[in-house]
Design an enzyme around this catalytic site. Structure first.
Site, PDB file in Angstrom:
ATOM      1  N   SER A   1      -5.710 -10.707 -11.742  1.00  0.00           N
ATOM      2  CA  SER A   1      -5.205  -9.790 -12.756  1.00  0.00           C
ATOM      3  C   SER A   1      -6.095 -10.414 -14.060  1.00  0.00           C
ATOM      4  O   SER A   1      -6.373 -11.775 -14.018  1.00  0.00           O
ATOM      5  CB  SER A   1      -3.703  -9.894 -13.132  1.00  0.00           C
TER       6      SER A   1
ATOM      7  N   ASP B   1       7.882  -8.276   4.376  1.00  0.00           N
ATOM      8  CA  ASP B   1       7.842  -9.055   3.265  1.00  0.00           C
ATOM      9  C   ASP B   1       6.847 -10.054   3.447  1.00  0.00           C
ATOM     10  O   ASP B   1       6.781 -10.786   4.101  1.00  0.00           O
ATOM     11  CB  ASP B   1       9.275  -9.589   2.908  1.00  0.00           C
ATOM     12  N   VAL B   2       5.812  -9.687   2.192  1.00  0.00           N
ATOM     13  CA  VAL B   2       4.524 -10.940   2.820  1.00  0.00           C
ATOM     14  C   VAL B   2       4.761 -12.150   2.447  1.00  0.00           C
ATOM     15  O   VAL B   2       4.162 -13.134   2.555  1.00  0.00           O
ATOM     16  CB  VAL B   2       3.263 -10.539   1.698  1.00  0.00           C
TER      17      VAL B   2
ATOM     18  N   ALA C   1       0.314 -17.221 -11.083  1.00  0.00           N
ATOM     19  CA  ALA C   1       0.248 -16.874  -9.847  1.00  0.00           C
ATOM     20  C   ALA C   1      -1.257 -16.248  -9.608  1.00  0.00           C
ATOM     21  O   ALA C   1      -2.206 -16.439  -8.716  1.00  0.00           O
ATOM     22  CB  ALA C   1       1.154 -15.832  -9.196  1.00  0.00           C
ATOM     23  N   LYS C   2      -1.600 -15.481 -10.624  1.00  0.00           N
ATOM     24  CA  LYS C   2      -3.049 -14.892 -10.442  1.00  0.00           C
ATOM     25  C   LYS C   2      -4.032 -15.454 -10.686  1.00  0.00           C
ATOM     26  O   LYS C   2      -5.190 -15.427 -10.250  1.00  0.00           O
ATOM     27  CB  LYS C   2      -2.729 -13.613 -11.562  1.00  0.00           C
TER      28      LYS C   2
ATOM     29  N   ALA D   1       0.612  -1.380  -0.040  1.00  0.00           N
ATOM     30  CA  ALA D   1      -0.072  -0.061  -0.084  1.00  0.00           C
ATOM     31  C   ALA D   1       0.790   1.191  -0.193  1.00  0.00           C
ATOM     32  O   ALA D   1       0.187   2.441   0.087  1.00  0.00           O
ATOM     33  CB  ALA D   1      -1.010  -0.138   1.045  1.00  0.00           C
TER      34      ALA D   1
ATOM     35  N   TYR E   1       3.429 -14.769 -13.698  1.00  0.00           N
ATOM     36  CA  TYR E   1       2.311 -13.846 -13.158  1.00  0.00           C
ATOM     37  C   TYR E   1       1.009 -14.578 -13.480  1.00  0.00           C
ATOM     38  O   TYR E   1       0.304 -14.522 -12.502  1.00  0.00           O
ATOM     39  CB  TYR E   1       2.446 -12.532 -13.660  1.00  0.00           C
TER      40      TYR E   1
HETATM   41  P1  NAD Z   1       3.147  -1.437  -7.795  1.00  0.00           P
HETATM   42  O1  NAD Z   1       4.280  -1.978  -8.348  1.00  0.00           O
HETATM   43  O2  NAD Z   1       2.968   0.246  -8.160  1.00  0.00           O
HETATM   44  O3  NAD Z   1       2.965  -1.552  -6.265  1.00  0.00           O
HETATM   45  C1  NAD Z   1       3.058  -2.809  -5.596  1.00  0.00           C
HETATM   46  C2  NAD Z   1       3.410  -2.507  -4.396  1.00  0.00           C
HETATM   47  O4  NAD Z   1       3.670  -3.709  -3.644  1.00  0.00           O
HETATM   48  C3  NAD Z   1       4.864  -1.732  -3.911  1.00  0.00           C
HETATM   49  O5  NAD Z   1       4.784  -0.729  -3.178  1.00  0.00           O
HETATM   50  C4  NAD Z   1       5.816  -2.703  -3.422  1.00  0.00           C
HETATM   51  O6  NAD Z   1       6.719  -2.350  -2.627  1.00  0.00           O
HETATM   52  C5  NAD Z   1       4.911  -3.821  -2.662  1.00  0.00           C
HETATM   53  N1  NAD Z   1       5.427  -4.998  -2.656  1.00  0.00           N
HETATM   54  C6  NAD Z   1       6.185  -5.861  -3.663  1.00  0.00           C
HETATM   55  N2  NAD Z   1       6.693  -7.002  -3.002  1.00  0.00           N
HETATM   56  C7  NAD Z   1       6.294  -6.821  -1.722  1.00  0.00           C
HETATM   57  C8  NAD Z   1       6.492  -7.914  -0.980  1.00  0.00           C
HETATM   58  N3  NAD Z   1       7.181  -9.050  -0.824  1.00  0.00           N
HETATM   59  N4  NAD Z   1       5.926  -7.582   0.542  1.00  0.00           N
HETATM   60  C9  NAD Z   1       5.106  -6.458   0.555  1.00  0.00           C
HETATM   61  N5  NAD Z   1       5.029  -5.532  -0.255  1.00  0.00           N
HETATM   62  C10 NAD Z   1       5.834  -5.914  -1.473  1.00  0.00           C
HETATM   63  O7  NAD Z   1       1.990  -2.216  -8.587  1.00  0.00           O
HETATM   64  P2  NAD Z   1       0.454  -1.818  -8.777  1.00  0.00           P
HETATM   65  O8  NAD Z   1       0.200  -1.755 -10.149  1.00  0.00           O
HETATM   66  O9  NAD Z   1      -0.259  -0.940  -7.896  1.00  0.00           O
HETATM   67  O10 NAD Z   1      -0.129  -3.312  -8.302  1.00  0.00           O
HETATM   68  C11 NAD Z   1      -1.122  -3.721  -7.316  1.00  0.00           C
HETATM   69  C12 NAD Z   1      -1.394  -5.226  -7.411  1.00  0.00           C
HETATM   70  O11 NAD Z   1      -2.470  -5.329  -8.622  1.00  0.00           O
HETATM   71  C13 NAD Z   1      -0.656  -6.206  -7.691  1.00  0.00           C
HETATM   72  O12 NAD Z   1      -0.968  -7.270  -7.026  1.00  0.00           O
HETATM   73  C14 NAD Z   1      -0.708  -6.547  -9.258  1.00  0.00           C
HETATM   74  O13 NAD Z   1      -0.140  -7.495  -9.614  1.00  0.00           O
HETATM   75  C15 NAD Z   1      -2.130  -6.073  -9.337  1.00  0.00           C
HETATM   76  N6  NAD Z   1      -2.474  -5.858 -10.656  1.00  0.00           N
HETATM   77  C16 NAD Z   1      -1.837  -4.576 -11.277  1.00  0.00           C
HETATM   78  C17 NAD Z   1      -2.443  -4.203 -12.511  1.00  0.00           C
HETATM   79  C18 NAD Z   1      -2.008  -2.903 -13.159  1.00  0.00           C
HETATM   80  O14 NAD Z   1      -2.147  -2.875 -14.257  1.00  0.00           O
HETATM   81  N7  NAD Z   1      -1.274  -2.131 -12.317  1.00  0.00           N
HETATM   82  C19 NAD Z   1      -3.055  -5.119 -13.123  1.00  0.00           C
HETATM   83  C20 NAD Z   1      -3.786  -6.210 -12.732  1.00  0.00           C
HETATM   84  C21 NAD Z   1      -3.280  -6.613 -11.358  1.00  0.00           C
END
Ligand code: NAD
Length: 253
Positions: free
Chosen positions: A142, A63-64, A157-158, A14, A154
């Site tokens: 996703s 780290d999740v 996972a999704k 977040a 990916y």
């Molecule tokens: P982003 O890269 O902007 O943000 C991801 C956040 O997760 C970052 O703040 C990062 O530091 C944090 N993170 C990464 N690894 C971590 C860990 N091991 N422990 C704790 N935090 C961790 O990505 P986003 O675009 O905001 O994506 C958020 C979610 O939505 C993700 O799961 C992504 O796969 C999913 N998603 C995004 C999109 C898109 O188009 N942006 C589309 C489909 C799904």
């Protein structure tokens, strides 16, 4: 839980992007929000935005994909804000590569953060939800779950998160806990900016090209996802469970 207690949400990943928008929205809905990301210090902007708007927030670094860090973070949230009853498993990473170039580490990292991370967080948080007889688990899937070139890790996972979500819905429903997945299409964040850079396109051009393929003719914004998360986290969504909501500007992206 007492009628007057403020519900507590955890949003992982977040510090920025979709997770930050979801955290701000849940706080605006009246929940106290734990902002979790890899580094506690990176959560400051989200926490500040929530508190500046009159909300209550707490930052924790974890780290999740690390079992001990997850357990410690969830304990800290419960001690600081109260028992978490909403969990948004949003933390994510990309390690895109065509299959023949994908390394063991590319695979393990992506499966570790998205799938193992959601499992560890859900397992740690559900005990609070079961005790409160109320819970909402929201997993970020996703549109790539349907398959996407360069994303064997990916998409696995999704897609895995969708089966995980349905199983949580079956196991936890009797305790007042729902589990649903949101499957976003193209959302403008650092993640999609990094993808544009990887394929050698300017981010604006990448967005424009994506928008032409999306029925509503625009790319998504983090608030588009926060709006759906707000609904799924709400009291009134208690009969919606085990669902995957594609939020992609059309039936497919
Ligand atoms: P982003 O890269 O902007 O943000 C991801 C956040 O997760 C970052 O703040 C990062 O530091 C944090 N993170 C990464 N690894 C971590 C860990 N091991 N422990 C704790 N935090 C961790 O990505 P986003 O675009 O905001 O994506 C958020 C979610 O939505 C993700 O799961 C992504 O796969 C999913 N998603 C995004 C999109 C898109 O188009 N942006 C589309 C489909 C799904």
């Amino acid at each position: 839980m007492s009628d007057h207690a403020q519900r507590v949400a955890i949003v992982t990943g977040a510090a920025r992007g979709i997770g930050a928008a979801v955290a701000r929205r849940l706080a605006a809905d009246g929940l106290a929000v734990a902002v979790i990301d890899l580094k506690e210090g990176d959560c400051g902007a989200t926490v500040d935005a929530i508190t500046a708007a009159g909300g209550r927030a707490f930052a924790a670094g974890a780290d999740v994909s690390d079992s001990a860090e997850v357990a410690a973070a969830v304990d800290a949230v419960a001690a600081e804000l109260g028992p978490p009853v909403v969990l948004v498993n949003n933390a994510g990473v990309l390690r895109d590569n065509l299959l023949f170039k994908m390394t063991d580490d590319d695979w393990d990292t992506v499966l570790g953060v998205h799938l193992r991370g959601s499992f560890l967080m859900s397992r740690a948080a559900q005990k609070h939800m079961v005790a409160q007889k109320f819970g909402r688990i929201i997993n970020l899937s996703s549109s790539s779950a349907l398959g996407n070139r360069g994303q064997a890790n990916y998409s696995a996972a999704k897609a895995g998160l969708q089966g995980f979500t349905k199983t949580l819905a079956i196991e936890l429903g009797q305790f007042g806990v729902t589990a649903n997945a949101i499957a976003p299409g193209f959302i403008v964040t650092d993640m999609t900016a990094a993808t544009a850079a990887r394929v050698g396109m300017k981010f604006e051009d990448f967005q424009q090209a994506a928008a032409t393929r999306i029925p509503v003719r625009r790319v998504g914004r983090p608030d588009d996802i926060a709006h759906v998360a707000s609904f799924l986290a709400s009291e009134g969504a208690g009969f919606v469970s085990g669902q995957v909501v594609y939020v992609a500007g059309g039936p497919l992206c």
